[in-house]
Enzyme design. Structure first.
Site, mmCIF file in Angstrom:
data_model
loop_
_atom_site.group_PDB
_atom_site.id
_atom_site.type_symbol
_atom_site.label_atom_id
_atom_site.label_comp_id
_atom_site.label_asym_id
_atom_site.label_seq_id
_atom_site.Cartn_x
_atom_site.Cartn_y
_atom_site.Cartn_z
ATOM 1 N N GLY A 164 0.815 -1.215 0.000
ATOM 2 C CA GLY A 164 0.000 0.000 0.000
ATOM 3 C C GLY A 164 0.843 1.256 0.000
ATOM 4 C CG ASP A 165 3.313 2.263 3.275
ATOM 5 O OD1 ASP A 165 3.049 3.369 3.774
ATOM 6 O OD2 ASP A 165 3.136 1.198 3.864
ATOM 7 C CB VAL A 166 5.333 0.487 -2.859
ATOM 8 C CG1 VAL A 166 5.899 0.601 -4.274
ATOM 9 C CG2 VAL A 166 6.449 0.152 -1.873
ATOM 10 N N GLY A 169 3.021 5.871 -3.071
ATOM 11 C CA GLY A 169 4.132 6.668 -3.564
ATOM 12 C C GLY A 169 4.094 6.835 -5.070
#
Length: 395
Positions: A164-166, A169
């Site tokens: 989810g973070d990637v 980004g």
């Protein structure tokens, strides 16, 4: 600064931990002048995650290609002055923190109408959940991805990497570039890039979402299978390796059947066309698995490659790093870090033929570039910089 497609773009990274800084890091990969602002004491990412030689590996990764300054927002207006000369400002703090700093999106716009403000929050800047805290892991669950991951009879499963973070980004970098293009090439102004941490994850579920009809039963997790195509799964070879094969079209299955000994009139009738094949999907999948289980991995790869069926070994990081294709394309880059030594980082993607991205350096020491940024961005003299330091505004 590194040469690249974004040389000349000033990016002020006020965000922390992973997803927001990932936006700025991607822009830095392609040559933007990224200035990472840390509060006194340093970014929390320096103290969490894998450590090597007393230094944070995640910081080395996410801090790449950024100049680093240390600013105390409570002592003077330096933070606000930096936002006034930025092309892009990356935020991911809650609104009450940004209000304390005088750096809400509205305040930044008021003093710098050109600024593109990329604001990452768990649930987006609007809606009833706008103030809720969260992260990429919650984004995966809220968006429905976790529900769809795992075996049918087992519990929902979280990925073993910060998916989810990637994704956030990447989505944030895309939105920032779109807004910057409209401003710089289209005669527009700055604007808010509202990046939630669940909406990029919903994009992964696009095919499932489009096929679902509200009011009907929502789709369940299917392990490594997909509802609309077979064969597509992980399969174990006779020498204990795992392969992934995905060949779900009629033309592909016609080339698979001879390999697994099913190129008969009965086999073609049961598996040759999609509707019949899906009706016997479990059976075909078992037959593919049974044939692969009798062959070594080299033989399996050779047989399906010659038939032009998409197949690959399931790599771990060691086999990925050693793979000749990955080595030739330098898909993983070895970068020297002053504290850690050599650290492996993903190469910038996508690849640009004329202005490719590159990793010039990993995350730097606290305050390493404070003086230089004050001179470059704000035109301050050594005397003025000394006064700021004496006042505790910078360190």
């Amino acid at each position: 600064m590194p040469d690249g497609a974004l040389v000349g773009l000033r990016v002020l990274d006020l965000s922390t931990l992973f997803s927001g800084p990932a936006i700025a890091a991607i822009l830095g990969d392609f040559g933007a002048d990224v200035v990472k602002v840390e509060l006194p004491g340093g970014d929390p990412l320096r103290r969490i995650g894998a450590q090597r030689n007393g230094h944070s590996v995640p910081w080395a990764l996410v801090g790449r290609n950024k100049r680093v300054i240390t600013v105390d927002p409570a002592r003077g207006d330096l933070l606000r002055r930096l936002t006034a000369v930025s092309d892009v400002v990356v935020l991911n703090q809650p609104r009450h923190v940004l209000e304390d700093w005088g750096c809400t999106p509205e305040e930044i716009e008021a003093r710098n109408a050109r600024a593109v403000v990329a604001w990452t929050t768990a649930y987006g800047a609007t809606g009833p959940y706008a103030e809720r805290p969260g992260n990429g892991t919650l984004g995966e669950a809220f968006a429905g991805f976790t529900h769809m991951t795992g075996e049918p009879s087992g519990p929902p499963v979280l990925p073993s990497a910060p998916l989810g973070d990637v994704l956030t980004g990447i989505a944030g970098a895309l939105g920032t570039l779109a807004a910057s293009y409209w401003r710089d090439a289209g005669g527009g102004t700055g604007q808010l890039v509202d990046v939630s941490m669940y909406e990029p994850v919903i994009a992964i579920l696009g095919t499932a979402l489009a096929a679902w009809v509200p009011g009907s039963e929502p789709p369940m997790r299917t392990g490594s299978r997909v509802p609309g195509g077979v064969p597509r799964n992980t399969y174990r070879t006779a020498d204990g390796r795992w392969v992934v094969l995905s060949g779900t079209t009629d033309a592909q299955v016609a080339r698979i059947l001879p390999i697994i000994g099913e190129d008969t009139e009965e086999g073609r009738a049961r598996y040759g066309r999609s509707a019949e094949r899906l009706a016997h999907g479990d059976e075909l999948d078992r037959r593919v698995a049974a044939w692969i289980a009798t062959q070594g991995s080299a033989e399996v790869l050779d047989a399906f490659d010659r038939a032009r069926i998409p197949i690959t070994l399931v790599n771990d990081l060691a086999t990925l790093w050693a793979d000749p294709h990955v080595q030739t394309r330098a898909s993983v880059t070895a970068v020297d870090d002053a504290g850690i030594g050599t650290v492996l980082v993903p190469a910038p993607v996508p690849r640009l033929s004329a202005t490719p991205g590159r990793i010039a350096w990993t995350g730097r020491a606290p305050g390493a570039d404070t003086d230089a940024v004050c001179r470059d961005w704000l035109g301050l003299t050594d005397l003025e910089i000394g006064e700021l330091r004496a006042a505790g505004a910078i360190s």
